[in-house]
Design an enzyme around this catalytic site. Structure first.
Site, PDB file in Angstrom:
ATOM      1  N   HIS A  99       0.834  -1.188   0.000  1.00 32.20           N
ATOM      2  CA  HIS A  99       0.000   0.000   0.000  1.00 32.20           C
ATOM      3  C   HIS A  99       0.875   1.247   0.000  1.00 32.20           C
ATOM      4  CE1 HIS A  99      -3.853  -2.140   1.634  1.00 32.20           C
ATOM      5  NE2 HIS A  99      -3.074  -2.995   0.976  1.00 32.20           N
ATOM      6  N   GLU A 134       0.999   3.896   1.888  1.00 32.13           N
ATOM      7  CA  GLU A 134       1.571   4.272   3.181  1.00 32.13           C
ATOM      8  C   GLU A 134       2.734   3.359   3.549  1.00 32.13           C
ATOM      9  OE1 GLU A 134      -2.896   5.252   3.379  1.00 32.13           O
ATOM     10  OE2 GLU A 134      -1.571   3.804   2.410  1.00 32.13           O
ATOM     11  N   CYS A 188      -6.520   2.824   4.789  1.00 28.68           N
ATOM     12  CA  CYS A 188      -7.311   1.654   5.158  1.00 28.68           C
ATOM     13  C   CYS A 188      -6.826   1.110   6.510  1.00 28.68           C
ATOM     14  CB  CYS A 188      -7.216   0.579   4.084  1.00 28.68           C
ATOM     15  SG  CYS A 188      -5.591  -0.222   3.977  1.00 28.68           S
ATOM     16  N   CYS A 203      -3.231  -0.179   6.618  1.00 28.75           N
ATOM     17  CA  CYS A 203      -2.179   0.843   6.682  1.00 28.75           C
ATOM     18  C   CYS A 203      -2.131   1.526   8.038  1.00 28.75           C
ATOM     19  CB  CYS A 203      -2.396   1.876   5.581  1.00 28.75           C
ATOM     20  SG  CYS A 203      -2.125   1.185   3.935  1.00 28.75           S
TER      21      CYS A 203
END
Length: 292
Positions: A103, A105, A130, A133
């Site tokens: 992801h 992040e 999300c 993360c």
């Protein structure tokens, strides 16, 4: 870097820094970082605060995304305690399983960590993080005092996005993601690529399994490395090959390599099978395995 996305994103940047952004992107060798002096210069040129500029640059950050499955491009920018800004974006690896995705992040935090940052103070992302993360970010500090910036919203702390967080403190672990406890291996190699993998393994964050693993890729005469990064919730952990692929992305390099070395001191788990699976899915060389 996604060239078509870049062409669409550049016009979205503040016009006052169009030339500076173009010059930044053309640097050789390239890495997606802005040093503190350049951050200050771009703020002055645009008359924006640092928070405003960070949000304004998210269209540029998303250009580092590799999203062949979702075609959904997420960009992230992190400011380290050094003042340097690090760029990152989501990385998908078709036809590998979705669980191997990185992801945005995770990407930007890994980029900062691989570059030697020991603290991230602010992280901007163009979509709300999300749960995966938020959990990954919580590994950095028990205080959850990371500032999170989202377009159109006021700055908030990670603690606001992750109340009643579960983290390493619940498992009585003092080590944190950006402040690892390096392992001193007695094994050394005269071959730079193998030694780079050993050094990457030494820098692992692995307080839960005690597995130290590092990957080194040889790419067009350059060496790119990645270290294994664990999380208290286990699933958001980042394997070392993905960490190395993050560094390929933020340097504008293709998903390719002439050689791949995995150095591992196996604890309660092994990263060999997952490294082999992802390498095969991406057409990378089979990993040369070094047991530590």
């Amino acid at each position: 870097m996604n060239k078509s996305l870049l062409a669409a994103s550049l016009p979205l940047l503040p016009s006052a820094i169009e030339k500076q952004a173009a010059a930044w992107l053309s640097q050789t060798p390239f890495i997606a970082q802005l040093p503190p002096a350049e951050v200050a210069n771009w703020c002055a040129l645009t008359h924006l605060s640092k928070d405003e500029l960070m949000l304004a640059l998210l269209p540029l950050a998303r250009c580092f995304a590799n999203a062949p499955i979702s075609e959904f491009y997420v960009g992230a920018i992190a400011e380290g305690a050094s003042g340097t800004w690090y760029f990152g974006a989501n990385q998908e690896y078709s036809p590998a399983p979705l669980g191997m995705t990185v992801h945005a992040e995770q990407c930007v935090i890994t980029h900062a960590r691989q570059s030697g940052e020991q603290q991230i103070t602010t992280l901007a992302v163009n979509y709300s993080p999300c749960g995966h993360c938020r959990q990954f970010m919580s590994e950095m500090s028990e205080a959850l005092d990371l500032r999170v910036l989202l377009p159109g919203r006021p700055a908030r702390l990670l603690a606001d996005y992750l109340p009643d967080a579960f983290g390493p403190w619940d498992l009585d672990k003092s080590e944190r993601l950006l402040k690892p406890a390096p392992t001193a291996f007695t094994q050394h190699s005269p071959e730079p690529l193998i030694q780079a993998a050993i050094d990457a393994a030494s820098a692992s964050h692995a307080p839960y399994t005690q597995t130290r693993a590092g990957v080194a890729l040889e790419v067009a005469g350059r060496i790119v490395t990645g270290s294994y990064l664990e999380n208290a919730a286990y699933n958001p952990s980042l394997p070392p090959l993905q960490a190395a692929l993050v560094m390929l992305a933020v340097q504008g390099l293709p998903l390719s390599a002439e050689r791949l070395v995995l150095a591992e001191q196996q604890g309660k788990v092994s990263l060999l099978a997952s490294t082999q699976a992802l390498a095969q899915a991406l057409g990378l060389p089979a990993p040369e395995y070094i047991a530590l």
